[in-house]
Scaffold this motif. Structure first.
Motif, PDB file in Angstrom:
ATOM      1  N   GLY A 224     -46.126   7.327   2.473  1.00  0.00           N
ATOM      2  CA  GLY A 224     -46.274   5.881   2.593  1.00  0.00           C
ATOM      3  C   GLY A 224     -45.061   5.172   3.174  1.00  0.00           C
ATOM      4  N   PHE A 225     -43.854   5.650   2.882  1.00  0.00           N
ATOM      5  CA  PHE A 225     -42.657   5.014   3.412  1.00  0.00           C
ATOM      6  C   PHE A 225     -42.589   5.179   4.926  1.00  0.00           C
ATOM      7  CE2 PHE A 225     -38.195   4.970   4.655  1.00  0.00           C
ATOM      8  CZ  PHE A 225     -37.732   3.813   4.034  1.00  0.00           C
ATOM      9  N   THR A 226     -42.763   6.416   5.377  1.00  0.00           N
ATOM     10  CA  THR A 226     -42.738   6.683   6.816  1.00  0.00           C
ATOM     11  C   THR A 226     -43.880   5.960   7.518  1.00  0.00           C
ATOM     12  OG1 THR A 226     -41.787   8.872   6.412  1.00  0.00           O
ATOM     13  CG2 THR A 226     -42.780   8.496   8.566  1.00  0.00           C
ATOM     14  N   GLY A 227     -45.069   6.016   6.934  1.00  0.00           N
ATOM     15  CA  GLY A 227     -46.236   5.393   7.551  1.00  0.00           C
ATOM     16  C   GLY A 227     -46.078   3.900   7.720  1.00  0.00           C
ATOM     17  N   ASN A 228     -45.517   3.241   6.710  1.00  0.00           N
ATOM     18  CA  ASN A 228     -45.332   1.799   6.796  1.00  0.00           C
ATOM     19  C   ASN A 228     -44.307   1.441   7.862  1.00  0.00           C
ATOM     20  OD1 ASN A 228     -44.119  -0.999   5.669  1.00  0.00           O
ATOM     21  ND2 ASN A 228     -46.221  -0.732   4.960  1.00  0.00           N
ATOM     22  N   MET A 229     -43.252   2.241   7.971  1.00  0.00           N
ATOM     23  CA  MET A 229     -42.244   2.019   9.012  1.00  0.00           C
ATOM     24  C   MET A 229     -42.861   2.178  10.400  1.00  0.00           C
ATOM     25  SD  MET A 229     -39.112   1.448   7.678  1.00  0.00           S
ATOM     26  CE  MET A 229     -37.822   2.213   8.639  1.00  0.00           C
ATOM     27  N   VAL A 230     -43.691   3.203  10.568  1.00  0.00           N
ATOM     28  CA  VAL A 230     -44.340   3.443  11.859  1.00  0.00           C
ATOM     29  C   VAL A 230     -45.278   2.285  12.197  1.00  0.00           C
ATOM     30  CG1 VAL A 230     -46.001   4.911  13.084  1.00  0.00           C
ATOM     31  CG2 VAL A 230     -44.138   5.948  11.778  1.00  0.00           C
ATOM     32  N   LEU A 231     -46.064   1.840  11.214  1.00  0.00           N
ATOM     33  CA  LEU A 231     -46.998   0.737  11.437  1.00  0.00           C
ATOM     34  C   LEU A 231     -46.262  -0.522  11.885  1.00  0.00           C
ATOM     35  CD1 LEU A 231     -49.832  -0.549  11.203  1.00  0.00           C
ATOM     36  CD2 LEU A 231     -49.282  -1.056   8.811  1.00  0.00           C
ATOM     37  N   LYS A 232     -45.193  -0.885  11.177  1.00  0.00           N
ATOM     38  CA  LYS A 232     -44.444  -2.080  11.539  1.00  0.00           C
ATOM     39  C   LYS A 232     -43.826  -1.940  12.929  1.00  0.00           C
ATOM     40  CE  LYS A 232     -45.305  -4.067   7.612  1.00  0.00           C
ATOM     41  NZ  LYS A 232     -44.366  -4.045   6.502  1.00  0.00           N
ATOM     42  N   SER A 233     -43.378  -0.735  13.276  1.00  0.00           N
ATOM     43  CA  SER A 233     -42.809  -0.498  14.603  1.00  0.00           C
ATOM     44  C   SER A 233     -43.859  -0.681  15.698  1.00  0.00           C
ATOM     45  CB  SER A 233     -42.215   0.913  14.687  1.00  0.00           C
ATOM     46  OG  SER A 233     -41.132   1.059  13.803  1.00  0.00           O
ATOM     47  N   LEU A 234     -45.057  -0.152  15.449  1.00  0.00           N
ATOM     48  CA  LEU A 234     -46.136  -0.287  16.429  1.00  0.00           C
ATOM     49  C   LEU A 234     -46.535  -1.751  16.602  1.00  0.00           C
ATOM     50  CD1 LEU A 234     -48.461   2.727  15.507  1.00  0.00           C
ATOM     51  CD2 LEU A 234     -46.984   2.515  17.512  1.00  0.00           C
ATOM     52  N   GLU A 235     -46.659  -2.458  15.471  1.00  0.00           N
ATOM     53  CA  GLU A 235     -47.032  -3.876  15.535  1.00  0.00           C
ATOM     54  C   GLU A 235     -45.974  -4.680  16.289  1.00  0.00           C
ATOM     55  OE1 GLU A 235     -49.758  -4.546  11.520  1.00  0.00           O
ATOM     56  OE2 GLU A 235     -47.601  -4.903  11.428  1.00  0.00           O
ATOM     57  N   GLY A 236     -44.708  -4.432  15.967  1.00  0.00           N
ATOM     58  CA  GLY A 236     -43.630  -5.169  16.609  1.00  0.00           C
ATOM     59  C   GLY A 236     -43.521  -4.862  18.087  1.00  0.00           C
TER      60      GLY A 236
END
Length: 335
Positions: A224-236
């Motif tokens: 979940g930590f890695t996934g959330n970081m990846v999601l925010k990076s993609l959105e940004g």
């Protein structure tokens, strides 16, 4: 079927929530909706009461509330009551665009976990260059994970991709820093070994973050930590790209002329990369479909999330996951 919806959760509640419900009721004749929230505010936007029931409450969970505490203290909130309706058998699924942490806590504490699943996982469908999209989990339900959890995430993602997204023999990839089997930290190495040995789904090995949008997998598994970081990076990155493109096309007469010519194509590109087309983020691992709509969802986003919930109920997602666990093809569990 009946779907319980938190009408007060999200940035645009209750207006966009209710308008989305109106679209869904018009399209799906087998659908009934339980709307939880302030009746007066809901009625302001409710144009058709056909197959819609309002359960009034003036209590709601705010976006800045501490999740677990809010769920325990605000038992009459629109979100908790919607989940309770599912727990009591009055609805088949629940949806909220409200506080993500609170919805995860509600799903876990009110509805309950599937036996044999050690941890729930938050799983949205993210866009790819082909428009096909891929399911990614976990994106924030658990900040830490064990290899056995990732093994189970692969199963839940596979069941969803095959039954709801209608992908035959979906490809399940493990997010890592390299594609080689020996790459990664202790978590990914052990998870790789477990996923390689299981026979419940089609594991294709490690995949890298740079390839996520290139259709390399139908389901991507991570903590979940890695996934959330990846999601925010993609959105940004996506938001920044379209912002820079807009500034470039508006700079000078020739560029504005080109923008006019390309407008239709650019709008199609933006629509292809719009996550709302895929619905909300599913909370896999609980005993009924629970879906988190994006906090800024408009009526269309709510409509696609309702459509998604309807598909999950029709395909008996929870029952299918339970059946796969009972086959014993995953190995041991903490439960």
């Amino acid at each position: 079927m009946k779907i319980a919806i938190d009408a007060m959760g999200g940035d645009n509640a209750p207006k966009e929530i209710v308008l989305g419900v109106m679209r869904a009721i018009a399209q799906f004749k087998d659908l009934e909706v339980l709307l939880f929230g302030d009746e007066k505010q809901i009625l302001e936007f409710l144009t058709d009461k056909t197959r819609v029931e309002i359960i009034h409450t003036d209590e709601k969970i705010e976006s800045d509330d501490e999740p677990v505490r809010a769920v325990k203290r605000k038992k009459n909130s629109s979100m908790v009551l919607a989940a309770q309706a599912v727990k009591d058998g009055l609805a088949d699924a629940c949806i909220s665009a409200g506080n993500t942490g609170a919805l995860m806590s509600t799903g876990l504490f009110v509805i309950g976990r599937i036996k044999g699943i050690d941890r729930p996982a938050l799983a949205p469908t993210l866009p790819t260059i082909s428009g096909k999209g891929f399911v990614m989990l976990d994106l924030g339900a658990n900040s830490e994970a064990k290899p056995e959890h990732l093994l189970q995430f692969g199963l839940m993602g596979s069941v969803y991709a095959e039954n709801v997204r209608k992908i035959e023999r979906p490809r399940i990839g493990l997010l890592n820093i390299g594609t080689e089997e020996t790459k990664g930290n202790e978590l990914t190495k052990k998870a790789f070994a477990l996923m390689k040995e299981q026979t419940a789904y089609n594991f294709i090995g490690n995949i890298e973050a740079r390839d996520l949008l290139m259709d390399v997998a139908d389901v991507v598994v991570t903590d979940g930590f890695t996934g959330n970081m990846v999601l925010k990076s993609l959105e940004g990155t996506g938001a920044a790209f379209f912002s820079m493109l807009k500034m470039s096309l508006m700079n000078g007469f020739k560029n504005k002329l080109a923008a006019g010519v390309l407008k239709k194509d650019l709008l199609e590109l933006k629509a292809k990369m719009d996550y709302s087309e895929y619905g909300g983020a599913c909370l896999f691992g609980v005993s009924a479909p629970v879906i988190k709509a994006h906090g800024s969802s408009n009526a269309h986003g709510i409509f696609t999330t309702i459509r998604q919930a309807r598909d999950m109920v029709q395909k008996d997602m929870v029952g299918t996951i339970k059946a796969e666990i009972d086959k014993g093809n995953l190995g041991g569990s903490e439960s």
